[in-house]
Motif scaffolding. Structure first.
Motif, PDB file in Angstrom:
ATOM      1  N   ARG A 321      25.921 -86.956  -6.928  1.00 23.39           N
ATOM      2  CA  ARG A 321      26.775 -87.954  -7.585  1.00 23.39           C
ATOM      3  C   ARG A 321      26.237 -88.250  -8.978  1.00 23.39           C
ATOM      4  N   LEU A 322      27.153 -88.422  -9.935  1.00 21.90           N
ATOM      5  CA  LEU A 322      26.799 -88.753 -11.309  1.00 21.90           C
ATOM      6  C   LEU A 322      27.387 -90.115 -11.633  1.00 21.90           C
ATOM      7  N   ALA A 335      20.823 -86.874  -6.191  1.00 22.06           N
ATOM      8  CA  ALA A 335      20.981 -85.672  -5.372  1.00 22.06           C
ATOM      9  C   ALA A 335      19.660 -85.347  -4.704  1.00 22.06           C
ATOM     10  N   ALA A 336      19.750 -84.731  -3.517  1.00 23.43           N
ATOM     11  CA  ALA A 336      18.567 -84.265  -2.776  1.00 23.43           C
ATOM     12  C   ALA A 336      17.543 -85.361  -2.568  1.00 23.43           C
ATOM     13  N   GLY A 337      18.006 -86.596  -2.432  1.00 19.42           N
ATOM     14  CA  GLY A 337      17.118 -87.710  -2.130  1.00 19.42           C
ATOM     15  C   GLY A 337      16.415 -88.315  -3.323  1.00 19.42           C
ATOM     16  N   PRO A 348      27.969 -84.543 -20.274  1.00 16.08           N
ATOM     17  CA  PRO A 348      28.779 -83.313 -20.180  1.00 16.08           C
ATOM     18  C   PRO A 348      28.005 -82.140 -19.582  1.00 16.08           C
ATOM     19  N   ALA A 349      26.730 -82.022 -19.916  1.00 19.67           N
ATOM     20  CA  ALA A 349      25.926 -80.932 -19.366  1.00 19.67           C
ATOM     21  C   ALA A 349      25.742 -81.111 -17.866  1.00 19.67           C
ATOM     22  N   LEU A 350      25.496 -82.334 -17.420  1.00 23.56           N
ATOM     23  CA  LEU A 350      25.324 -82.592 -15.993  1.00 23.56           C
ATOM     24  C   LEU A 350      26.631 -82.379 -15.237  1.00 23.56           C
ATOM     25  N   SER A 351      27.740 -82.771 -15.837  1.00 26.92           N
ATOM     26  CA  SER A 351      29.044 -82.557 -15.201  1.00 26.92           C
ATOM     27  C   SER A 351      29.328 -81.076 -15.036  1.00 26.92           C
TER      28      SER A 351
END
Length: 395
Positions: A321-322, A335-337, A348-351
């Motif tokens: 989730r962002l 993510a991943a805890g 934008p890069a993370l999306s």
């Protein structure tokens, strides 16, 4: 490629989730893009190159596993490592006589199937395992049976007949207090799947499957891990471990009044939490952002990524989730805890990463207006956090 959007379009998107999922079967004939998804050539290569022991690879006939010694021989190398070597002639004979072949967890060893499983996981929000099934005759490999998880079936070669009988116990589970009764009467649906057809079945639906159309059959079954009310209750208990009422010792040797007070205090804590109208949303966010996904090493980059535009990376967990934090000028990737905070310019890069598609450092930098070295540092942090992996080097 069967990514999340393709699965949504194929199964029916929000309508499928609201009206069919967990409720009834759905047969979607026709145009699923199965080209390159999986083939008999792929199956041959996997069997020939992998050391696959039952139950990972097995033959089944009339609901029973065919003994391994009938189609494989024990083999030991000079270092005393032993495995079972498939004997093609004996293997073929068993299949010709009516056995069905099953290969579990194909997504772990076949990239296209792995991508399809990941896409379905993104759409449905639960872990997915893909098994391959091949049959040559009208004998049933498994007999009339039900599964303890929902499945999506994709026919990739030949035809397969599915007789569906519905459920005789609502939402049965693997660990249950009683077993469903065998159905009586005619099937509620009698379906022949052709290449490209998709079939969805909820858990508990009885079915019998045969390759009785005069051709060999190969299909993939994508099984989804169920999330039941019992799972939700376990999560609630975990959230309440900070509560004194749940940390106290059970007063088994005290008076009935004190025992009743103890239980009452626990009940109040649970009821207060369950009164939250957004409880299911909180649970879904929690399981999504703690799921470890499919961990992949990022060799040869063991000490961070160099600033090279051509390095290709992808996210390894399907349900991160962002979240934008406007007041602080940051974005949080959960993510991943782990929760990672970045400047909002990284959004934008993370999306681009969270689409699940492989992306180069150069493309990430361009879409965010960042320097490649900054993106390399960002991605290096996510690699250390088991969220991203290198899937294409620039060497």
């Amino acid at each position: 490629m069967l990514d999340a959007a393709s699965w949504a379009g194929r199964l029916g998107g929000d309508t499928f989730l609201a009206q069919t999922y967990h409720r009834s079967y759905a047969h979607i004939p026709g145009t699923a893009d199965t080209a390159g998804l999986f083939s008999f050539d792929d199956l041959n290569r996997i069997i020939a190159s992998q050391r696959l022991e039952p139950p990972r690879l097995r033959l089944s006939l009339d609901g029973e596993m065919v003994p391994l010694h009938r189609y494989a021989i024990p083999t030991t190398n000079r270092r005393a490592v032993s495995w079972s070597r498939i004997q093609p002639a004996e293997f073929h004979a068993q299949l010709k006589d009516g056995a069905s072949l099953v290969l579990d967890s194909v997504e772990k060893i076949h990239p296209a199937v792995g991508a399809a499983a990941e896409g379905l996981e993104r759409f449905l929000g639960t872990s997915v395992q893909a098994n391959a099934y091949a049959s040559w005759t009208d004998r049933e490999g498994f007999g009339l049976h039900w599964d303890d998880h929902d499945v999506v079936v994709v026919q990739v070669h030949g035809s397969k007949r599915w007789r569906l009988y519905g459920s005789t116990r609502e939402a049965p589970t693997f660990r249950d207090v009683e077993s469903p009764e065998t159905p009586e009467g005619d099937p509620v649906a009698d379906i022949v799947l052709s290449p490209g057809d998709v079939l969805y079945l909820p858990r508990g639906w009885w079915h019998a499957v045969t390759a009785d159309q005069g051709t060999e059959s190969l299909h993939l079954t994508f099984g989804m891990v169920p999330h039941t009310g019992a799972d939700l209750m376990l999560w609630i208990v975990d959230q309440l471990r900070s509560s004194l009422a749940l940390r106290k010792d059970v007063p088994r040797f005290l008076s009935l009044t004190e025992q009743s007070d103890f239980v009452g205090a626990m009940r109040l804590e649970v009821l207060n939490m369950m009164a939250d109208s957004r409880l299911v949303e909180r649970w879904a966010e929690s399981i999504d952002t703690t799921d470890l996904g499919h961990l992949i090493p990022s060799l040869p980059y063991v000490d961070g990524l160099p600033a090279q535009r051509g390095i290709t990376v992808k996210v390894t967990t399907s349900r991160g989730r962002l979240t934008a934090n406007g007041a602080h000028g940051t974005v949080t990737l959960s993510a991943a805890g782990t929760a990672f905070d970045f400047a909002e310019s990284a959004e934008p890069a993370l999306s681009a990463l969270l689409t699940g598609a492989p992306v180069t450092l150069g493309d990430m930098a361009d879409c965010a207006g960042l320097e490649v070295k900054d993106v390399a540092e960002l991605v290096s942090a996510l690699i250390e956090g088991h969220v991203v992996a290198v899937v294409g080097t620039a060497l």
